[in-house]
Each structure stands twice: as C-alpha cells, then as structure tokens.
Design a protein around this motif. Structure first.
Motif, mmCIF file in Angstrom:
data_model
loop_
_atom_site.group_PDB
_atom_site.id
_atom_site.type_symbol
_atom_site.label_atom_id
_atom_site.label_comp_id
_atom_site.label_asym_id
_atom_site.label_seq_id
_atom_site.Cartn_x
_atom_site.Cartn_y
_atom_site.Cartn_z
ATOM 1 N N ILE A 68 0.862 -1.192 0.000
ATOM 2 C CA ILE A 68 0.000 0.000 0.000
ATOM 3 C C ILE A 68 0.890 1.230 0.000
ATOM 4 O O ILE A 68 0.666 2.190 -0.749
ATOM 5 C CB ILE A 68 -0.931 -0.010 1.230
ATOM 6 C CG1 ILE A 68 -1.757 -1.289 1.262
ATOM 7 C CG2 ILE A 68 -1.829 1.202 1.238
ATOM 8 C CD1 ILE A 68 -2.544 -1.476 2.540
ATOM 9 N N SER A 72 1.293 4.035 -3.042
ATOM 10 C CA SER A 72 1.002 5.426 -2.667
ATOM 11 C C SER A 72 2.204 6.311 -2.955
ATOM 12 O O SER A 72 2.053 7.437 -3.444
ATOM 13 C CB SER A 72 0.635 5.516 -1.188
ATOM 14 O OG SER A 72 -0.465 4.701 -0.897
ATOM 15 N N GLU A 98 -6.945 -0.554 -3.772
ATOM 16 C CA GLU A 98 -7.553 0.669 -3.263
ATOM 17 C C GLU A 98 -6.898 1.890 -3.914
ATOM 18 O O GLU A 98 -7.571 2.792 -4.432
ATOM 19 C CB GLU A 98 -7.355 0.713 -1.740
ATOM 20 C CG GLU A 98 -7.867 1.953 -1.090
ATOM 21 C CD GLU A 98 -7.285 2.175 0.295
ATOM 22 O OE1 GLU A 98 -8.012 2.632 1.165
ATOM 23 O OE2 GLU A 98 -6.092 1.905 0.521
ATOM 24 N N TRP A 102 -8.017 4.873 -6.751
ATOM 25 C CA TRP A 102 -7.841 6.313 -6.513
ATOM 26 C C TRP A 102 -6.998 6.942 -7.632
ATOM 27 O O TRP A 102 -7.310 8.032 -8.120
ATOM 28 C CB TRP A 102 -7.191 6.511 -5.139
ATOM 29 C CG TRP A 102 -6.789 7.909 -4.822
ATOM 30 C CD1 TRP A 102 -7.557 9.019 -4.970
ATOM 31 C CD2 TRP A 102 -5.530 8.337 -4.304
ATOM 32 N NE1 TRP A 102 -6.849 10.114 -4.566
ATOM 33 C CE2 TRP A 102 -5.608 9.737 -4.146
ATOM 34 C CE3 TRP A 102 -4.359 7.688 -3.934
ATOM 35 C CZ2 TRP A 102 -4.552 10.476 -3.658
ATOM 36 C CZ3 TRP A 102 -3.311 8.438 -3.436
ATOM 37 C CH2 TRP A 102 -3.402 9.816 -3.309
#
Lengths: 401, 287, 189
Positions: A68, A72, A98, A102
C-alpha cells in the motif's frame, strides 16, 4: 531536482536477461525514474535490480513498508514529476487495489508490474497462474479502466514496458504489465536498440501544456482532468499536473470532483467524472488495443490467447498447419481494454474459437460476450502450468472434426 | 446541471487577500461544528504561512481523510487530499522526487495511529523531510463518533457505549522510539506554542512530528458528559501538563494527562539528501 | 525450423542452473544464427532440493514454446533421483550425459546414447577446485553435442567466471571438451 535525472545508459546490443530484468530495463529506457516496492516472490529481482540501476540514471528507489505504501509513494512521485512504477505479485496486488482505484480517479499515470503467481491465498510462488486478470480490471472499488499489457518473451517485457509507460502518459490511467512466475524467470535474448532509436519510441512527461496554436496554456486555461469536448466529439486529456509547476490545482481531491478539480457531492459531478475516466479509454479502444494475428485469414478454428499461452498456441498452430489443418492464432497484446471489436471480427471469420488460459477461464467470458453470430467459444483451462503444444494441437484437431 | 463555478484566478500576491478565516474558492463560510478546534488550527496554519511567507510550491499540504479534511477549505497553498491513512507514503514519493519540496502532512489520529500506523513508524525511522501534524481529537468525528486509538480508557464512544476497554496510544512515545527527529505535542489551549513549533518543523531537516490535541464537542463531548464546547476545551486544558512539570510525576499521576511541549530535537541526516549523495556515489562507481 | 530440447536435472548447488545459463548465453551471445530460451525450477539453486533447468536452442527468430518438449534431445542428470525421474523423457536417438560419481550407471538405463563424464572427479583430483566441474560439464556438452562452437564456449566461460578464476576454468573447459570429443569418437567407432 531535474539536474540529477540522467539518460538511459545501457549500451545497445544483445543481452541475456531474465524476464524481470528485461522489465526493469524497459522501464528505465521508458524514462522511469522512481520505483517503490516491497519484497514478494516471484518479483524480487525487479526491486533488486531497480535499487542498483536507478541511482545510476539518477532515479529514486525506496523499499516501502508494504505494498500500500509502495503504490502510494508511486502516486506521490508521479505527480511529483517523475515517471514512476512499482511491481508486485498476487497478494500484494490485492493490497494495491484501493490506491489503483484512486489513481484512476485522479488520473495519475502509474505503471504496475504484476508478476503473477498461483492463488488463492498465498498460493505457490514458483508456478505461473494468470489469476489476476479480472482483478486488475475489477479489483478496486468504483468503476474505472486500466490498460494492461501481456508480454510473452523477455524481449517483449522490454518493449511492452516502454509501451506501457507511453500508454500511461497518454491516457493517464493505471497501466499494468502482466508477467508471471515463469516469464519473470525465463532467460532469453533481449536486443537493446541505440539511444536515439529508443528516444523516438518514448513519450516524455510534459511539464507545459500547449493550445491548438502551440502557445503555452495559462493556468486558467488548463484543466487538470479529462473533459469531453462536445464540439470535437472527443475526450480531451490534458497533461499530468505536477506539484512543483503552475498547473497543480489548488485542491486535488480524493473524492468525486469536476474536471476543474473542485470536489463536490452532486450526482451530475459523479456522472461526469465516472463517464470521463471510463470513456476516455473505452471510446479510444481502437487506439489503445494491440493485437496480433497469425494465419487467421483462412482459418476455420482460431485460438485466442495472451501472455505465455500465446507461445504454446503458436507452436500448436504451426503443427496443425503442417498437418494441413486450417488453424489460426489471435493474440491479445493488450488484455485491457478488451479488444471487443477485433474479436467480433474474428468470430465472423472462423467457425470455432478456443481460448487457452492459465486459469479457469477469465478472458473467455469476454470473448463469449464479444461474439455475436453464435460462433462456438471453448475455454481450455490449465491451472498453474503451461499447456503442452500437443494438448492444444489435439484440441484444434477435435474442433475441426 | 448546476456545478459551482470555478474561479481559477489567483490573487496578485499569494498573501494579499488571505484573511485568517480562509480564501479557498472565495468562501466566507466553514463546515466545522460549533466549538470544534480544527477551525482554530486551520487559522493558525494560515498565520504561519503568512508570517513565514512560505512558497506554496515548496510546501504543499497533503491531507488524509477525517473531520480535519475540511481544514484545507481555509488553508493557503496547494492541497492534495489522499486516501485514508496514506498521507505519509504519498508525501514520501513527493519528497524523494523533489528533495527541495517539504510537504506538510495533515493526518488525523485515525489516519496516523490506526490505518496508517505502519507508514507513520517507518516515516519516523527513515527521517524523511516531511512535517506531520497529527490532529488528535480522541474520536472518529467524520464517521459519527466511533472509538479511536486515542480514545482515553473508560471514555464513551458510539462503538464503546459501555466505556472504552482498551488503552490509548501515546503517539509521541511511538514517534520518539521509531526515530523521529523532532517531536512535539500541543493542544488547542497552546496556540502560540503550536505556531512556533510548526515554524520550527517546516525548517527542520528530517521528519518533524507534532501531535495537536483538539476538542470534539459534537461527539467526544456529548458522549462524555461535556455538554458545552468549552467544557471539552477546559477538560483538555485542565489535563495538560508541561513537560518540565511532568518530569517529577509518577506514571499514575500522569494517567490520562496530555504532556505538552517539545519532546525531542536531535538532528539526523535526512533521507532525500542522503539519496542525492547515493546517486553521485552510484554514478561514480559505474565509471 | 530446428529445435534442440535440453533438460538438466540434479540437486540445488550442483550447478544445474549455472550450466543451463551458460549454454543459453553461449548460444545467444556468442553464436550467430541461433537463439535460446532457458527456464528453471525457480529458487531451488540456493535452497537445495531437487532442481531442474531446461534450455531450448533454435535457429528461429523467436522460440515459441519456451519449455523443452518431451522427449528431449539432450538429458543431463547429476543425481540418482533426477535419473529416476527423467530417464523416460529422452529420445531414443538422443543424448544422455551423467556424472558417474553421483549417478551409478546401473541406475540410469536409457535407450539414448549414454555418456559418462567424470566431471566431479576431475575437478577435485586433477584441478583441485570442485567448482570447475561446471566448466568441465559445459566443455563435455559442447564436445558431445556440437551444438555450439568451441570458440563460442570459450568466450562464454570467460564471461561467466570471476576474472581471477578464468584460467583454471578455461583449463577445465578444455579438459571437458577433450573428454566429450573422445567419448563421441568412441561412440562412432
């Protein structure tokens, strides 16, 4: 700090590279100068080589605390002005969904190398399994489109990684390179072209947007996100905003926003955003999709495949042709967006379509949906293994009888 | 279709018409609850920006998800709102890509101590040049008053109607042990000290962490018999102990107190600067 | 369109993967007109345990099916377990190479032509350096199969080993080549 960014430095010539290495070199040749990753077998050679090679060309490598964090950081660096990528495998790819959703919403060009292994759960790290094809498209929340390439050789891992970066720059959506445990560790010949030839192939990251007359756009004229131009009837995709230049919007939201980057909660706004980020890909299917066809002109039966099964299928089709059978091969170089139109055209030519996949059948659903004239579609699943050429040959033979 | 108009014109000078109550989209209103501390914090950050004449390209605000996500409505400069808890990795990417930029991260206690704790401790360890202001209101306000990792033991929340069984996190000790180089804690009762701290943090080379305790009258107050906003404020103020006074006190006496002050200032090499050195070294070695 | 399928099997640490990579690299980098694809049992080379690698050498522009198609043309085994598992997978007119120190000949009964290359013995007794067994095997492979030119093999050995061990490895390679050619002659006479 662009003064520390240097050109690709691999001398042109022939190399014996592992698939994972070829992917790294392709990324560096495409101008990738940021990589964040987390160790997971079988993609470990990617961060390993990146950590060695990126500083040599002035790029930044960081090993993050998890997947993650990796993706990011990649999103951060991408809007920080660098071409950025990460790579992962099975479970790590699930963790990234996720942020991929985005990234699609705020239209960040990122590239994810997905070296697939078997599943579900932790699976087997050393076996190939194209298990994340549908997850790549539908894994994240909300509706968005990805572009996915499925190379089949080390050389293609080099070439198509460059293509993947170009696609990400052009269409501003997460782009995925599907490799697998076997392809990642295959050792094959890779030809690196000279730098000037490479430069012609690479779409660079633009810092300044220009209007139709070639004048630099003022900040007021610049739209951070995609907008539908009714007059021209096409989607206008502006250059990626950069946090250090004038163009960065005052507020870049994670929530639903207008093309001007204003967050709000109107239904209209959601409709516009969702339509734009999906249709900019779907409406341009023909420009994005890459396919390859072998002997399909007079074929009675065609194999539709992507990734490693394409190599098996090519052998089987050659064997079948040698025995006088009218077999053809249709290869999806890009898996997503799905080449609906091309598959439909194929189905009008042939009587039967076989879909060999290294999974229980993920793309076959899409092939079935694309076929309109009742052409029979048959999945040929193989779980965590490559099909044998003989196996596909027999399937072709059976289909023709 | 009725979308709000976009007013992209910028003021001639970035600080010319920036009132302390905000200038984003020319709004004259805010969305905070009555008595919320976040409005004050936003105002204090505006003042820091104005007094220090910060370059907005060099100091983007990276904002997570929580009640505080509406603070940017009154903040100057560039706002990048990220997913819940992912402020720090995004800022890490920005900082490594642009070592001359120092992102200012706004994260809540849920962001930072629950979903993104992993990113938090590792950012501390790396000592990457980011300012992290953790807005700490003891509860999940945006989602309706659920218990947070900072909810004090025994206090009520919508998911802890019989009192919270667990012990709260001490973000300051966590940051210190993880290796952050500048660590401070202030509350809304210490606005000037907070401003001073933020000014220091922005110039700090390395990871700077400020734990900012704020009041949530709507959920934390109502659930815990503090009917008026000022009651919560007074509860925070009454429970704050300056660090020099806390030194002589026993752990029992410090139970449930907010120790405020600057806990740590020990410079260490910053990651993105070290990375530029590494690039030089790697290129030298290749030759 | 000619493909040569090669399978090498043994235990991790015996140089199975290195040997396969050497063959592939020699074919790709040092020999005009042919290319190769190498696949391997991933991760086994460091961990030990059963280990195999496959090389396909071909004169095509691109090798289609990347794995060796059974029955293979050349089978090399370095352990009895591998000999037991793979002895049925070699062509009748193929080539089977083994090391008599690690595989007892009676445990490796194949219809293909069998060549015993005592690489381990030579490496430890003659050259006093066990790791050179790879170069010996590589030399023997070239001597027996003739798939790759001797000079290409020499170049490949130079590329693969650290600079201070080039001489001893080249010596081992020549020794292997010699054994290979001798075995081949014995076969034809």
């Amino acid at each position: 700090m662009s003064e520390y960014i240097y050109e690709y430095d691999m001398p042109p010539g022939r190399y014996v590279w592992m698939g994972n290495t070829a992917m790294v070199e392709g990324a560096l040749a495409a101008g990738c100068r940021f990589f964040a990753g987390y160790p997971i077998t079988p993609q470990n050679e990617v961060p390993e080589r990146m950590s060695q090679r990126l500083p040599q060309v002035g790029g930044r490598f960081i090993q993050m605390e998890d997947e993650i964090g990796s993706i990011s950081a990649v999103v951060g660096a991408a809007l920080g002005g660098l071409k950025a990528m990460t790579s992962t495998s099975g479970p790590g790819f699930s963790l990234m969904q996720e942020t991929m959703s985005w990234a699609a919403a705020i239209e960040v060009p990122i590239v994810v190398g997905e070296v697939q292994r078997t599943g579900p759960g932790a699976g087997i790290v050393s076996l190939p399994h194209h298990s994340d094809i549908i997850q790549a498209h539908y894994g994240g929340n909300g509706e968005y489109q990805v572009i996915a390439f499925a190379p089949a050789t080390s050389q293609e891992l080099f070439d198509l990684t460059i293509e993947a970066f170009n696609a990400a720059e052009t269409w501003r959506t997460p782009t995925i390179i599907f490799s697998d445990s076997w392809l990642g560790h295959i050792h094959e010949e890779v030809k690196v072209p000279p730098l000037d030839e490479l430069k012609k192939r690479v779409i660079p990251r633009k810092k300044v947007a220009y209007d139709a007359e070639g004048k630099p756009l003022k900040r007021q004229q610049y739209l951070p996100f995609t907008m539908y131009d009714k007059k021209a009837g096409e989607y206008k995709i502006s250059i990626t905003p950069n946090i250090t230049t004038e163009y960065f919007p005052e507020w870049l939201p994670a929530v639903t926003h207008t093309p001007q980057s204003i967050p709000n909660e109107f239904q209209e706004s959601s409709e516009i955003m969702v339509t734009n980020i999906n249709n900019k890909i779907l409406a341009n299917e023909e420009k994005i999709v890459k396919i390859d066809e072998y002997f399909t002109d007079d074929a009675d039966v065609a194999l539709v495949c992507y990734g490693l099964p394409y190599r098996t299928a090519l052998r089987s089709v050659k064997m079948a042709r040698a025995d006088g059978m009218k077999a053809g091969l249709f290869r999806l170089i890009t898996v997503w967006p799905f080449a609906k139109k091309a598959v439909r055209e194929l189905s009008q030519k042939v009587k039967k379509i076989l879909v060999p996949e290294i999974n229980i059948g993920q793309i076959v659903i899409w092939v079935e949906a694309a076929v309109e004239d009742g052409t029979e579609v048959k999945p040929i699943p193989a779980i965590s293994r490559l099909h044998e050429p003989k196996e596909l040959y027999n399937e072709i033979k059976e289909a023709l009888n | 279709m009725s979308l709000p108009p976009y007013t992209p014109e910028r003021p001639r000078h970035p600080y010319e018409d920036m009132p302390y109550t905000g200038r984003k989209f020319g709004q004259a209103f805010h969305l905070f609850c009555r008595g919320c501390g976040y409005g004050a914090i936003g105002q204090l950050l505006c003042r820091v920006f104005k007094e220090e004449r910060l370059d907005e390209k060099k100091h983007p605000f990276i904002v997570g998800v929580g009640c505080y996500s509406i603070i940017p409505l009154i903040l100057p400069g560039r706002i990048w709102m990220t997913l819940h808890g992912r402020t720090l990795p995004v800022a890490t990417g920005i900082k490594l890509a642009n070592p001359d930029v120092t992102p200012i991260c706004l994260a809540g206690d849920g962001d930072n101590l629950s979903i993104g704790t992993n990113h938090f401790v590792h950012a501390c360890r790396r000592n990457i040049g980011i300012v992290l202001i953790m807005l700490h209101n003891n509860i999940y306000g945006m989602t309706g008053g659920q218990a947070a990792p900072t909810t004090p033991h025994g206090m009520n929340a919508t998911t802890a109607p019989y009192g919270f069984l667990e012990t709260e996190f001490d973000a300051v000790s966590l940051a210190i042990s993880a290796g952050a180089t500048y660590v401070a804690r202030w509350t809304t009762a210490h606005p000037r000290q907070f401003m001073k701290s933020v000014k220091k943090a922005i110039k700090w080379k390395g990871f700077a962490f400020i734990d900012m305790v704020s009041q949530c009258p709507t959920y934390f107050g109502r659930k815990n018999d503090m009917a008026q906003p000022v009651d919560v404020f007074n509860w925070i103020k009454g429970n704050s102990i300056p660090i020099n006074k806390a030194e002589g006190l026993s752990p029992e006496e410090l139970q449930g107190k907010f120790i405020v002050g600057e806990f740590k200032e020990s410079p260490r090499e910053e990651l993105s600067e070290k990375y530029i050195e590494l690039i030089k070294r790697a290129r030298e070695k290749k030759k | 369109m000619t493909r040569t399928e090669i399978k090498i099997a043994g235990y991790g640490g015996q140089g199975v993967i290195t040997l396969s990579k050497m063959i592939a690299a020699a074919a790709i980098l040092h020999q005009e007109g042919i290319t190769a694809t190498q696949t391997e049992a991933y991760g086994a080379q460091a961990r030990g345990g059963a280990c195999w690698a496959e090389v396909v050498i071909s004169d095509e522009e691109m090798i289609d099916y990347p794995r060796a198609i059974v029955p293979v043309d050349v089978l090399m085994v370095f352990s009895e377990e591998a000999a037991r598992n793979y002895k049925g997978e070699v062509k009748k007119d193929g080539i089977a190479i083994f090391d008599p120190l690690t595989v007892r000949p009676r445990k490796f009964k194949v219809k293909a032509k069998r060549y015993a290359v005592p690489a381990n013995q030579i490496a430890t007794e003659e050259l006093k350096m066990p790791v050179t067994q790879n170069a010996i095997m590589f030399g023997a492979f070239i001597g027996i199969t003739g798939l790759i030119d001797e000079e290409s093999g020499r170049q490949c050995v130079r590329d693969f080993v650290p600079s201070k061990f080039i001489d001893i490895n080249l010596k081992a390679y020549e020794r292997g080549l010699e054994i290979g050619k001798k075995l081949k002659e014995e076969e034809s006479s």
